[in-house]
Design an enzyme around this catalytic site. Structure first.
Site, PDB file in Angstrom:
ATOM      1  N   ASP A 111      44.295  33.757  -1.366  1.00  0.00           N
ATOM      2  CA  ASP A 111      43.990  32.857  -2.476  1.00  0.00           C
ATOM      3  C   ASP A 111      45.051  31.779  -2.708  1.00  0.00           C
ATOM      4  OD1 ASP A 111      41.908  32.257  -4.168  1.00  0.00           O
ATOM      5  OD2 ASP A 111      42.658  33.455  -5.842  1.00  0.00           O
ATOM      6  N   LYS A 134      45.725  25.186  -4.684  1.00  0.00           N
ATOM      7  CA  LYS A 134      45.737  26.440  -5.447  1.00  0.00           C
ATOM      8  C   LYS A 134      46.628  27.471  -4.750  1.00  0.00           C
ATOM      9  CE  LYS A 134      42.674  30.307  -6.767  1.00  0.00           C
ATOM     10  NZ  LYS A 134      41.277  30.800  -6.861  1.00  0.00           N
ATOM     11  N   LYS A 138      38.309  42.576 -10.092  1.00  0.00           N
ATOM     12  CA  LYS A 138      37.334  42.528  -8.993  1.00  0.00           C
ATOM     13  C   LYS A 138      37.023  43.934  -8.487  1.00  0.00           C
ATOM     14  CE  LYS A 138      38.900  38.116  -6.966  1.00  0.00           C
ATOM     15  NZ  LYS A 138      37.681  37.314  -7.118  1.00  0.00           N
ATOM     16  N   GLU A 163      40.494  31.988 -12.442  1.00  0.00           N
ATOM     17  CA  GLU A 163      41.883  31.601 -12.735  1.00  0.00           C
ATOM     18  C   GLU A 163      42.322  30.348 -11.986  1.00  0.00           C
ATOM     19  OE1 GLU A 163      41.076  33.636 -10.416  1.00  0.00           O
ATOM     20  OE2 GLU A 163      42.288  32.883  -8.766  1.00  0.00           O
ATOM     21  N   ARG A 205      40.949  27.415 -11.504  1.00  0.00           N
ATOM     22  CA  ARG A 205      40.779  26.162 -12.247  1.00  0.00           C
ATOM     23  C   ARG A 205      41.809  26.050 -13.375  1.00  0.00           C
ATOM     24  NH1 ARG A 205      34.718  27.754 -13.455  1.00  0.00           N
ATOM     25  NH2 ARG A 205      35.144  28.883 -11.528  1.00  0.00           N
ATOM     26  N   ASP A 216      44.915  37.596  -5.939  1.00  0.00           N
ATOM     27  CA  ASP A 216      43.934  37.488  -7.021  1.00  0.00           C
ATOM     28  C   ASP A 216      43.184  38.808  -7.199  1.00  0.00           C
ATOM     29  OD1 ASP A 216      42.123  36.721  -8.931  1.00  0.00           O
ATOM     30  OD2 ASP A 216      40.923  35.442  -7.602  1.00  0.00           O
ATOM     31  N   ASP A 228      38.982  36.091 -13.980  1.00  0.00           N
ATOM     32  CA  ASP A 228      38.882  35.913 -12.524  1.00  0.00           C
ATOM     33  C   ASP A 228      38.594  34.455 -12.152  1.00  0.00           C
ATOM     34  OD1 ASP A 228      38.947  36.624  -9.902  1.00  0.00           O
ATOM     35  OD2 ASP A 228      36.965  37.591  -9.871  1.00  0.00           O
TER      36      ASP A 228
HETATM   37  N1  BES Z   1      39.695  33.406  -5.511  1.00  0.00           N
HETATM   38  C1  BES Z   1      38.390  33.564  -6.030  1.00  0.00           C
HETATM   39  C2  BES Z   1      37.323  32.903  -5.162  1.00  0.00           C
HETATM   40  C3  BES Z   1      37.154  33.419  -3.754  1.00  0.00           C
HETATM   41  C4  BES Z   1      36.132  34.292  -3.453  1.00  0.00           C
HETATM   42  C5  BES Z   1      37.989  32.997  -2.754  1.00  0.00           C
HETATM   43  C6  BES Z   1      35.972  34.738  -2.169  1.00  0.00           C
HETATM   44  C7  BES Z   1      37.821  33.445  -1.460  1.00  0.00           C
HETATM   45  C8  BES Z   1      36.802  34.316  -1.166  1.00  0.00           C
HETATM   46  C9  BES Z   1      38.302  32.955  -7.423  1.00  0.00           C
HETATM   47  O1  BES Z   1      39.456  33.036  -8.170  1.00  0.00           O
HETATM   48  C10 BES Z   1      37.264  33.737  -8.166  1.00  0.00           C
HETATM   49  O2  BES Z   1      37.475  34.876  -8.405  1.00  0.00           O
HETATM   50  N2  BES Z   1      36.177  33.065  -8.517  1.00  0.00           N
HETATM   51  C11 BES Z   1      35.116  33.672  -9.236  1.00  0.00           C
HETATM   52  C12 BES Z   1      34.731  32.730 -10.356  1.00  0.00           C
HETATM   53  C13 BES Z   1      33.762  33.316 -11.324  1.00  0.00           C
HETATM   54  C14 BES Z   1      34.404  34.430 -12.114  1.00  0.00           C
HETATM   55  C15 BES Z   1      33.275  32.222 -12.235  1.00  0.00           C
HETATM   56  C16 BES Z   1      33.964  33.871  -8.270  1.00  0.00           C
HETATM   57  O3  BES Z   1      33.739  33.007  -7.423  1.00  0.00           O
HETATM   58  O4  BES Z   1      33.317  34.898  -8.337  1.00  0.00           O
HETATM   59 ZN    ZN Z   2      41.184  33.098  -7.142  1.00  0.00          ZN
HETATM   60 MN    MN Z   3      39.640  34.841  -9.240  1.00  0.00          MN
END
Ligand code: BES
Ligand code: ZN
Ligand code: MN
Length: 452
Positions: free
Chosen positions: A244, A221, A233, A305, A307, A226, A303
């Site tokens: 990210d 990825k 966020k 994104e 996947r 992000d 968010d």
């Molecule tokens: N990049 C984030 C996940 C992340 C969180 C990486 C903390 C490193 C540290 C990912 O894109 C994300 O935002 N995931 C969301 C998914 C949710 C919206 C289903 C999450 O984990 O909150």
């Molecule tokens: Zn992300």
């Molecule tokens: Mn995200």
């Protein structure tokens, strides 16, 4: 003798006179093995880290180390030498590109000498060479991850991958945003749509000498920043989101390292790279995207994104290569970081033998992983009323790391596949002495070991 007992991680230093020069001598305790077991190699890795950090604190640029007997840890000399160099380099890593105050610049480890029995010289030298390649790969990725997100843009990052590929016999292919759109990669293009930066798909190919060698793909990825997109966020969750792209950094650094280590396996590295920002053009909650393999997903949360971009890269990989295995690595979910904390990356797969291989590589390499279940029960969580899939799991099912893995599994056909979630391990891991605040390079030692 009174002060230094050899207790685990105990540190002792003194001056000694060598000829007419005063030298520093640092002793680090290795401790005992638990219940008559051998001292673990991880105890040794941390001791090496303490020693190197201490030397650098004393502003020493050259370090000489006495290698302990490999039998202490139940391994061979080459391996101890490899790990020593790897960890010494990782421990010396720092990121001071933007620090102008000379007094805050850190000492560079310029030279490391290992002392071994003459009969072990060949094995130790070979091991040290491998360690150097791996240490370099880890630190190179950490530097990319630590760079500010407005410096390391998708185009800049792809350029770095290209530069490295040119240096060695790695085939480099790249698609830009226009081509990505034309190819029907609606996930990658969709995520990138809100940003002024164009996305990229980078593909690296390392070919083994043997014609019949198996082929493995690594997919990482590469979100260079992000923000969450329109599902934006909160500020404190966004702070470290330059991290990210750590998965993409890992696979680019890994393929380059492998071009030096020359394993008997073909390795394809794929990195979908984009920036996730809100704007008037951005992907909206409720939008439906169509991926490279024809499947569709409702985007309920912009968010989620990672996947979306991985779906296109995985689809591309299984369509264009005859793969024996495919592994993706991603800072994918906060859920995984919460479940496992900073010391284990999540490992998800329905393929038990591939899991076994990865687990063995994890034990050997020091990149710790912990398997999370992936039974079919979780599948329904990502059903959508309006598309094939939904990009977030339904609330009732919780387990966000696992439902994300199920999403990805839709894009690998029948190729044995495993997913590594490094959201908790890629950045700011506390208490482990060979890390420091910022990027860790999680997964690189593991991926290299898997290929080897
Ligand atoms: N990049 C984030 C996940 C992340 C969180 C990486 C903390 C490193 C540290 C990912 O894109 C994300 O935002 N995931 C969301 C998914 C949710 C919206 C289903 C999450 O984990 O909150
Ligand atoms: Zn992300
Ligand atoms: Mn995200």
């Amino acid at each position: 003798k009174r002060e230094f007992t050899g207790k685990s991680q105990q540190l002792f230093f003194t001056h000694v006179l060598v000829g007419k020069k005063i030298q520093y001598l640092v002793l680090v305790g290795l401790g005992k093995g638990a219940d008559k077991k051998k001292i673990t190699i991880e105890q040794y890795r941390r001791a090496v880290a303490r020693a190197v950090k201490e030397a650098l604190k004393l502003k020493r640029e050259t370090v000489v180390m006495q290698l302990p007997a490999a039998s202490l840890f139940g391994v061979d000399v080459a391996y101890v030498a490899q790990k020593t160099v790897e960890i010494a380099m990782m421990s010396a890593y720092h990121f001071d590109d933007f620090i102008t105050d000379a007094s805050r610049k850190e000492t560079v480890l310029a030279e490391l000498t290992l002392c071994v029995d003459t009969k072990n010289k060949k094995a130790a030298t070979d091991g040290a060479q491998v360690g150097k390649v791996i240490g370099q790969a880890v630190n190179r990725a950490r530097h990319w991850i630590d760079l500010p997100p407005s410096v390391l843009t998708p185009a800049f990052f792809a350029g770095k991958a290209q530069q490295l590929a040119k240096e060695h016999d790695v085939t480099f292919k790249m698609f830009d945003e226009k081509q990505i759109n034309e190819m029907g990669m609606g996930g990658l293009a969709g995520v990138s749509r809100g940003s002024d930066e164009d996305c990229r798909l980078v593909i690296l190919e390392y070919k083994a000498k043997r014609k019949t060698a198996p082929t493995i793909a690594f997919v990482g990825k590469g979100i260079t920043f992000d923000s969450g997109g329109l599902s934006i966020k909160p500020a404190d969750y966004m702070e470290d989101m330059k991290e990210d792209m750590a998965g993409a950094a890992a696979i680019i650094a890994t393929v380059h390292a492998l071009s030096h280590l020359k394993p008997d396996v073909n390795v394809i590295g794929l990195a979908p790279i984009a920036e996730n920002l809100p704007s008037g053009k951005a992907l909206k909650p409720g939008d439906v995207v169509r991926f490279y393999n024809g499947k569709t997903a409702e985007v309920k949360n912009t968010d989620a994104e990672g996947r979306l971009i991985l779906a296109d890269a995985l689809s591309y990989a299984v369509k264009h290569y005859k793969l024996d295995a495919i592994i993706d690595i991603a800072t994918l979910t906060g859920s995984c970081a919460h479940a496992l904390g900073p010391f284990y990356s999540g490992l998800m797969s329905q393929h038990d033998t591939l899991v076994e291989t990865i687990q063995e590589s994890s034990d050997r390499s020091g990149d710790a992983v912990w398997r999370l279940p992936m039974s079919d029960d979780y599948k329904v969580a990502i059903r959508s009323e309006v598309a094939d899939l939904c990009n977030i799991g339904s609330r009732k099912y919780k387990a966000g790391a696992i439902t994300a893995a199920h999403f990805l599994q839709n894009f690998v056909e029948n190729v044995p596949w495993a997913h590594l979630d490094i959201a908790g391990t890629a950045f700011d891991v506390p208490a482990i002495p060979y890390y420091r605040p910022g990027a860790t390079g999680a997964g690189i030692r593991l991926l290299i070991d898997i290929a080897m």
